[in-house]
Scaffold this active site. Sequence first.
Site, PDB file in Angstrom:
ATOM      1  N   ASP A 118       0.856  -1.189   0.000  1.00 21.42           N
ATOM      2  CA  ASP A 118       0.000   0.000   0.000  1.00 21.42           C
ATOM      3  C   ASP A 118       0.893   1.239   0.000  1.00 21.42           C
ATOM      4  O   ASP A 118       1.882   1.313   0.723  1.00 21.42           O
ATOM      5  CB  ASP A 118      -0.915  -0.016   1.230  1.00 21.42           C
ATOM      6  CG  ASP A 118      -2.059   0.991   1.096  1.00 21.42           C
ATOM      7  OD1 ASP A 118      -3.218   0.553   1.020  1.00 21.42           O
ATOM      8  OD2 ASP A 118      -1.785   2.210   1.062  1.00 21.42           O
ATOM      9  N   HIS A 176     -10.058  -5.461  -3.609  1.00 22.54           N
ATOM     10  CA  HIS A 176      -8.748  -5.711  -2.998  1.00 22.54           C
ATOM     11  C   HIS A 176      -8.930  -6.057  -1.534  1.00 22.54           C
ATOM     12  O   HIS A 176      -9.872  -5.594  -0.889  1.00 22.54           O
ATOM     13  CB  HIS A 176      -7.826  -4.494  -3.136  1.00 22.54           C
ATOM     14  CG  HIS A 176      -8.396  -3.215  -2.591  1.00 22.54           C
ATOM     15  ND1 HIS A 176      -9.290  -2.445  -3.294  1.00 22.54           N
ATOM     16  CD2 HIS A 176      -8.216  -2.575  -1.401  1.00 22.54           C
ATOM     17  CE1 HIS A 176      -9.624  -1.391  -2.578  1.00 22.54           C
ATOM     18  NE2 HIS A 176      -9.002  -1.446  -1.421  1.00 22.54           N
ATOM     19  N   ASN A 212     -12.912  -3.292   2.049  1.00 24.70           N
ATOM     20  CA  ASN A 212     -13.900  -2.239   2.250  1.00 24.70           C
ATOM     21  C   ASN A 212     -14.869  -2.222   1.072  1.00 24.70           C
ATOM     22  O   ASN A 212     -14.461  -2.431  -0.073  1.00 24.70           O
ATOM     23  CB  ASN A 212     -13.205  -0.879   2.362  1.00 24.70           C
ATOM     24  CG  ASN A 212     -12.260  -0.809   3.548  1.00 24.70           C
ATOM     25  OD1 ASN A 212     -12.539  -1.386   4.596  1.00 24.70           O
ATOM     26  ND2 ASN A 212     -11.141  -0.129   3.389  1.00 24.70           N
TER      27      ASN A 212
HETATM   28  P1  5GP Z   1      -9.697   1.333   0.022  1.00 23.69           P
HETATM   29  O1  5GP Z   1      -9.893   2.618   0.781  1.00 23.69           O
HETATM   30  O2  5GP Z   1     -10.283   1.416  -1.359  1.00 23.69           O
HETATM   31  O3  5GP Z   1     -10.122   0.120   0.775  1.00 23.69           O
HETATM   32  O4  5GP Z   1      -8.146   1.156  -0.098  1.00 23.69           O
HETATM   33  C1  5GP Z   1      -7.397   1.699  -1.144  1.00 23.69           C
HETATM   34  C2  5GP Z   1      -5.947   1.655  -0.718  1.00 23.69           C
HETATM   35  O5  5GP Z   1      -5.155   1.845  -1.871  1.00 23.69           O
HETATM   36  C3  5GP Z   1      -5.565   2.751   0.279  1.00 23.69           C
HETATM   37  O6  5GP Z   1      -5.048   2.136   1.453  1.00 23.69           O
HETATM   38  C4  5GP Z   1      -4.513   3.571  -0.469  1.00 23.69           C
HETATM   39  O7  5GP Z   1      -3.453   3.990   0.367  1.00 23.69           O
HETATM   40  C5  5GP Z   1      -4.034   2.625  -1.543  1.00 23.69           C
HETATM   41  N1  5GP Z   1      -3.634   3.246  -2.782  1.00 23.69           N
HETATM   42  C6  5GP Z   1      -4.292   4.221  -3.460  1.00 23.69           C
HETATM   43  N2  5GP Z   1      -3.649   4.525  -4.592  1.00 23.69           N
HETATM   44  C7  5GP Z   1      -2.557   3.713  -4.646  1.00 23.69           C
HETATM   45  C8  5GP Z   1      -1.500   3.566  -5.595  1.00 23.69           C
HETATM   46  O8  5GP Z   1      -1.427   4.235  -6.627  1.00 23.69           O
HETATM   47  N3  5GP Z   1      -0.546   2.644  -5.300  1.00 23.69           N
HETATM   48  C9  5GP Z   1      -0.595   1.880  -4.170  1.00 23.69           C
HETATM   49  N4  5GP Z   1       0.404   1.011  -3.983  1.00 23.69           N
HETATM   50  N5  5GP Z   1      -1.581   1.990  -3.261  1.00 23.69           N
HETATM   51  C10 5GP Z   1      -2.547   2.896  -3.500  1.00 23.69           C
END
Ligand code: 5GP
Length: 114
Positions: free
Chosen positions: A31, A101, A88
């Site tokens: 992340d 994810h 989520n």
């Molecule tokens: P969500 O909030 O959708 O469950 O989690 C998305 C996750 O993706 C977040 O923890 C955020 O930090 C991560 N994230 C967002 N954009 C990127 C990216 O471009 N690269 C990586 N490695 N992680 C990302």
Amino acid sequence: MNPDCIFCKIVRGEAPAAILYQDEQAVAFKDIAARAPVHVLIVPRLHIPSAAEVTEEHAALIGHLIAVAAQVAREQGIAQTGYRLVTNVGREGGQEIFHLHWHLLGGRQLRSLG
Ligand code: 5GP
Ligand code: ZN
């Protein structure tokens, strides 16, 4: 493949990421904003927006993703101490990226969800 989806770009190698594991169906990468010493995202190569769109046809794929998460947890040294595996769903679920994810979180004591 969704051309506007950052995780689709990562799994296709079109955007950078610290990839820890990949195979024909799944990719695991760090992340970008880690909230624990180990914070890895496990994603299918297939663009599924969230767990809300998972159907019985995806059953084997979902099982594979969980197995990949368990393997990454072992490799990251958190299998013995424990970890959290969470996905989520939607706005109030805290979802920001609409490509399915699992967050693999560990390496510190995680608070109870209650
Ligand atoms: P969500 O909030 O959708 O469950 O989690 C998305 C996750 O993706 C977040 O923890 C955020 O930090 C991560 N994230 C967002 N954009 C990127 C990216 O471009 N690269 C990586 N490695 N992680 C990302
Ligand atoms: Zn996608």
